[in-house]
Design an enzyme around this catalytic site. Structure first.
Site, PDB file in Angstrom:
ATOM      1  N   THR A  20      34.788  36.418  33.029  1.00  0.00           N
ATOM      2  CA  THR A  20      33.536  36.720  33.729  1.00  0.00           C
ATOM      3  C   THR A  20      33.707  38.040  34.445  1.00  0.00           C
ATOM      4  OG1 THR A  20      33.094  34.361  34.040  1.00  0.00           O
ATOM      5  CG2 THR A  20      31.850  35.897  35.415  1.00  0.00           C
ATOM      6  N   LYS A  95      25.963  34.156  32.782  1.00  0.00           N
ATOM      7  CA  LYS A  95      27.025  33.460  33.518  1.00  0.00           C
ATOM      8  C   LYS A  95      26.943  33.765  35.011  1.00  0.00           C
ATOM      9  CE  LYS A  95      30.884  31.338  34.541  1.00  0.00           C
ATOM     10  NZ  LYS A  95      32.189  31.708  33.973  1.00  0.00           N
ATOM     11  N   LYS A 170      34.535  35.707  43.789  1.00  0.00           N
ATOM     12  CA  LYS A 170      34.566  36.857  42.878  1.00  0.00           C
ATOM     13  C   LYS A 170      33.282  36.944  42.061  1.00  0.00           C
ATOM     14  CE  LYS A 170      36.078  36.602  38.847  1.00  0.00           C
ATOM     15  NZ  LYS A 170      35.508  36.425  37.474  1.00  0.00           N
TER      16      LYS A 170
END
Length: 222
Positions: A20, A95, A170
């Site tokens: 990601t 995502k 993150k």
């Protein structure tokens, strides 16, 4: 790192990245791969440890549509859902959006459960009511953050395993960056990012992201 291995990639190779990262980085990698005669697709994954062990992951794929069939054949070995999202970077976009909503939902579920408990409600009863009412969500019915409410989830194992708080922070940072770049207002996403960053600073980095419930309970006493 795919970028570091590009000089050794054979012409005609299909490169699939399931990390990601920022959608802009995926586009840079795709351009670099194209110069080497290879094809790059971003395919971030969702579903967690449970879905991984049962091969029921969801892959969100971005890249050339004509290459999707080949990518899907490979990813279907690990996932039950392989979804084509559009050109390179759109898999990452999907995502990031999913995880921002996941964080907001988990915080909301944790606040709700904590309030109900403080008002004298049994947590299992409250969860049951929520899950048959309009407040129902994945964080309440599948991944409840309150210890003792559900079995087989991190909250029942001192928040070990699952999806780490540091990783959530993150991903929320990526959402913030893309929101800034596209001038998109995300006030709840921004607040969720700050909460998970505070959690990392308070010793929750390695715990599952549902430990936000425990974090809120500790904040009460300060």
């Amino acid at each position: 790192c795919i970028m570091g291995s590009l000089p050794t990639v054979k012409k005609g190779s299909l490169l699939i990245d399931s990390s990601t990262i920022d959608p802009a980085v995926s586009k840079e990698m795709a351009a670099a791969a194209e110069k080497m005669g290879a094809v790059f697709m971003d395919a971030p994954v969702s579903g967690g440890v449970g879905a991984a062990s049962s091969a029921k992951l969801t892959f969100m794929v971005g890249g050339a549509e004509e290459e999707f069939t080949a990518a899907k054949e490979l990813l279907s070995c690990m996932g039950a859902n392989v979804v084509y999202c559009g050109q390179v970077g759109t898999g990452q976009a999907a995502k990031i959006c999913n995880n921002m909503l996941l964080a907001i939902g988990m915080i909301g579920t944790s606040e709700t459960m904590n309030l109900g408990i403080r008002l004298g409600l049994d947590p299992k009863l409250l969860a049951k009511i929520l899950n048959m009412s309009s407040g129902r969500c994945w964080s309440s019915d599948t991944y409840n953050p309150v210890p003792g409410v559900m079995e087989g989830v991190p909250s029942g194992n001192n928040y070990q395993g699952g999806f780490g708080t540091q990783l959530m922070a993150k991903d929320l940072g990526l959402a913030q960056n893309t929101a800034t770049n596209t001038k998109t207002p995300v006030p709840l996403g921004s607040l969720a990012h700050q909460i998970y960053r505070m959690m990392c600073a308070r010793g929750y980095a390695a715990k599952d992201f549902s430990s936000v419930f425990q974090f809120l309970r500790e904040e009460e006493g300060q």
